[in-house]
Enzyme design. Structure first.
Site, PDB file in Angstrom:
ATOM      1  CG  ASP A  41      73.722  33.028  49.313  1.00  0.00           C
ATOM      2  OD1 ASP A  41      72.664  32.819  49.930  1.00  0.00           O
ATOM      3  OD2 ASP A  41      74.752  32.346  49.460  1.00  0.00           O
ATOM      4  CG  HIS A 244      43.888  40.886  44.232  1.00  0.00           C
ATOM      5  ND1 HIS A 244      44.374  42.019  43.624  1.00  0.00           N
ATOM      6  CD2 HIS A 244      43.081  40.290  43.312  1.00  0.00           C
ATOM      7  CE1 HIS A 244      43.888  42.106  42.399  1.00  0.00           C
ATOM      8  NE2 HIS A 244      43.100  41.075  42.187  1.00  0.00           N
ATOM      9  CG  ASP A 261      41.180  33.772  41.037  1.00  0.00           C
ATOM     10  OD1 ASP A 261      41.830  33.213  40.147  1.00  0.00           O
ATOM     11  OD2 ASP A 261      40.690  34.916  40.911  1.00  0.00           O
ATOM     12  CG  ASP A 272      42.587  34.139  36.027  1.00  0.00           C
ATOM     13  OD1 ASP A 272      42.316  33.690  37.161  1.00  0.00           O
ATOM     14  OD2 ASP A 272      42.526  35.349  35.747  1.00  0.00           O
ATOM     15  CG  HIS A 351      35.602  41.754  40.304  1.00  0.00           C
ATOM     16  ND1 HIS A 351      35.124  41.073  39.205  1.00  0.00           N
ATOM     17  CD2 HIS A 351      35.343  40.953  41.375  1.00  0.00           C
ATOM     18  CE1 HIS A 351      34.626  39.916  39.583  1.00  0.00           C
ATOM     19  NE2 HIS A 351      34.732  39.812  40.904  1.00  0.00           N
ATOM     20  CG  HIS A 355      41.514  39.626  33.083  1.00  0.00           C
ATOM     21  ND1 HIS A 355      42.412  38.636  32.723  1.00  0.00           N
ATOM     22  CD2 HIS A 355      41.007  39.244  34.289  1.00  0.00           C
ATOM     23  CE1 HIS A 355      42.448  37.714  33.677  1.00  0.00           C
ATOM     24  NE2 HIS A 355      41.602  38.052  34.640  1.00  0.00           N
ATOM     25  CG  HIS A 362      45.111  40.797  35.201  1.00  0.00           C
ATOM     26  ND1 HIS A 362      45.617  40.289  36.380  1.00  0.00           N
ATOM     27  CD2 HIS A 362      43.765  40.815  35.363  1.00  0.00           C
ATOM     28  CE1 HIS A 362      44.628  40.040  37.220  1.00  0.00           C
ATOM     29  NE2 HIS A 362      43.491  40.344  36.624  1.00  0.00           N
ATOM     30  CD  GLU A 387      37.800  37.616  36.682  1.00  0.00           C
ATOM     31  OE1 GLU A 387      37.980  37.451  37.902  1.00  0.00           O
ATOM     32  OE2 GLU A 387      38.736  37.839  35.888  1.00  0.00           O
ATOM     33  CE1 TYR A 391      34.142  38.283  45.320  1.00  0.00           C
ATOM     34  CE2 TYR A 391      33.096  39.866  43.842  1.00  0.00           C
ATOM     35  CZ  TYR A 391      33.938  38.784  44.041  1.00  0.00           C
ATOM     36  OH  TYR A 391      34.562  38.201  42.967  1.00  0.00           O
ATOM     37  NE  ARG A 409      37.364  35.932  41.420  1.00  0.00           N
ATOM     38  CZ  ARG A 409      37.771  36.267  42.645  1.00  0.00           C
ATOM     39  NH1 ARG A 409      37.030  37.093  43.390  1.00  0.00           N
ATOM     40  NH2 ARG A 409      38.889  35.787  43.147  1.00  0.00           N
ATOM     41  CD  GLU A 411      39.005  34.204  36.540  1.00  0.00           C
ATOM     42  OE1 GLU A 411      39.644  35.045  35.877  1.00  0.00           O
ATOM     43  OE2 GLU A 411      39.311  33.869  37.698  1.00  0.00           O
TER      44      GLU A 411
END
Length: 443
Positions: A41, A244, A261, A272, A351, A355, A362, A387, A391, A409, A411
């Site tokens: 609940d 991710h 990130d 972001d 990647h 975006h 996104h 970004e 890797y 990375r 960004e």
């Protein structure tokens, strides 16, 4: 740092802009989000449907917006009725009377009146607009009302004969940000940039990733961004090679990098930002070489942003820098032009370059894909991320050992302006010198 939300005039203007694009004698329907059960609940913290939020500013679940195009157009809100018992347990409700006056709808009604009123408004309209792919229960509710109107044909009442998916109309509106939206996104970036700097200041070997995540959330919330815009990625060492990664449960190892990130959400708008830095505060030489390569690719791509340029063109710029750098480091081997033609750097840059950004991380908006290239020319008021990354997993036996287990990375969030661009990510350190200086000061 806590700022007010957008003025109601902003939402009134948006509704009118949407109505202006509707077909004559048509009706449009948008549904608010619903509360989602987490366990038994208890519910997850409520997150409003972003199209509904964009058009209304109304942040309660289960509400419904109707807009009618006849004459100058009208807007109607249906919301939960005032209920003292429910409000004691679950919080205050706005109610229809206050919703109409405060949010400047032409009329507002209790949610229980929706089917009757919507069926009445639907009669003799030529088109029904809604975003296809909505919750099935909501769609069934619309179809039930539509069927009822069709059943009134003997009384001379006609039903819409065109059902139109209006998602693209809203997407295009959301893609170009107003001055008020930009002000909020700038503030979200300042808050989020400060959180990244705090993470650098607090980082130590043998802490856990989730402890750094806690520092980020603390910094977001204390400046008014109570919620993260998305699940924060706090990835030490080889975990950074999982794009991710959100487990955030591993210890931080001396000598490795930490990729974060993370961005806060302010009044529904997302930041972001990604930063990568050494857990002990000092880059090793291989880390430094790869990091500077990614930063150079980002800097060159950002420098080219202006109206008329496309994301596909920026991706070419970044790939040129990364290919040249990887070739110089011996990670790629061969002829530069051939490697570029073969998109060889994509083995390590796995990647896209960026975006759209806005109410969603996104964010919505057409990229105009042609030949797998994002070919939509930039316009003033668009906001996007840039970004680039590299890797190299720990098990990449085809490269020298010194490169293995490194994921990087960087960004930033960029606003396209009339004359070029503005980097909204102003206070999240990203040069090697800045990062090492900040982290050294905390030892």
């Amino acid at each position: 740092m806590i700022n007010c939300a957008l003025p109601n005039s902003e939402f009134v203007t948006r509704r009118q802009q949407f109505i202006d694009q509707m077909a004559d004698n048509s009706i449009a329907v948008f549904f608010a989000g619903k509360e989602v059960t987490r366990s038994n609940d208890t519910e997850y913290l409520f997150c409003q449907d972003k199209n509904f939020l964009y058009l209304t500013g109304f942040n309660e679940p289960e509400a419904i917006l109707i807009m009618v195009k006849s004459g100058d157009g009208q807007s109607f809100l249906f919301c939960r009725e005032k209920d003292p018992f429910q409000e004691v347990w679950h919080g205050k409700r706005v109610g229809a009377e206050k919703a109409q006056s405060h949010y400047a709808f032409d009329q507002a009604f209790n949610l229980a009146d929706f089917k009757e009123k919507f069926t009445e408004l639907l009669g003799n309209k030529e088109q029904l607009w809604f975003c296809h792919g909505i919750d099935k229960a909501n769609e069934q509710q619309l179809m039930s009302c539509l069927a009822k109107v069709k059943g009134q044909s003997r009384q001379g009442i006609t039903a819409p004969n065109i059902i139109f998916d209006c998602q693209e109309v809203v997407n295009e509106m959301r893609l170009i940000k107003s001055a008020a939206e930009i002000a909020i996104m700038k503030q979200a970036n300042v808050i989020s940039g400060g959180a990244h700097q705090r993470a650098m200041e607090k980082c130590r070997p043998e802490l856990y990733e989730f402890q750094i995540e806690a520092e980020l959330l603390h910094e977001f919330a204390r400046h008014g961004a109570r919620h993260a815009a998305y699940n924060s990625i706090v990835a030490g060492g080889d975990n950074a090679n999982i794009l991710h990664y959100t487990e955030n449960d591993q210890p931080l190892v001396d000598g490795e990098l930490l990729l974060i990130d993370a961005g806060g959400e302010l009044h529904g708008y997302a930041a972001d930002i990604t930063r990568t830095f050494p857990i002990n505060g000092i880059f090793t030489e291989p880390q430094k070489q790869l990091y500077q390569l990614v930063l150079s690719a980002q800097d060159k791509a950002i420098a080219a942003i202006k109206p008329g340029v496309t994301l596909g063109e920026l991706n070419d710029i970044a790939c040129e820098v990364l290919t040249q750098g990887l070739l110089a480091l011996g990670i790629l081997i061969g002829d530069y032009q051939q490697l570029l033609n073969d998109k060889a750097c994509k083995k390590y840059f796995i990647h896209g370059l960026g975006h759209w950004l806005g109410l969603d991380v996104h964010d919505v908006g057409d990229y105009q894909m042609k030949n797998k290239r994002q070919s939509r020319p930039f316009q003033s008021g668009m906001v996007l991320t840039i970004e680039p990354g590299l890797y190299i997993p720990a098990d990449a036996i085809d490269v020298e050992e010194k490169w293995r287990g490194i994921g990087i990375r960087i960004e930033d969030n960029i606003l396209v302006t009339d004359l070029g661009h503005e980097n909204l990510t102003v206070n999240a350190p990203k040069s090697i010198k800045e990062i090492e200086s900040i982290m050294a000061a905390q030892k």
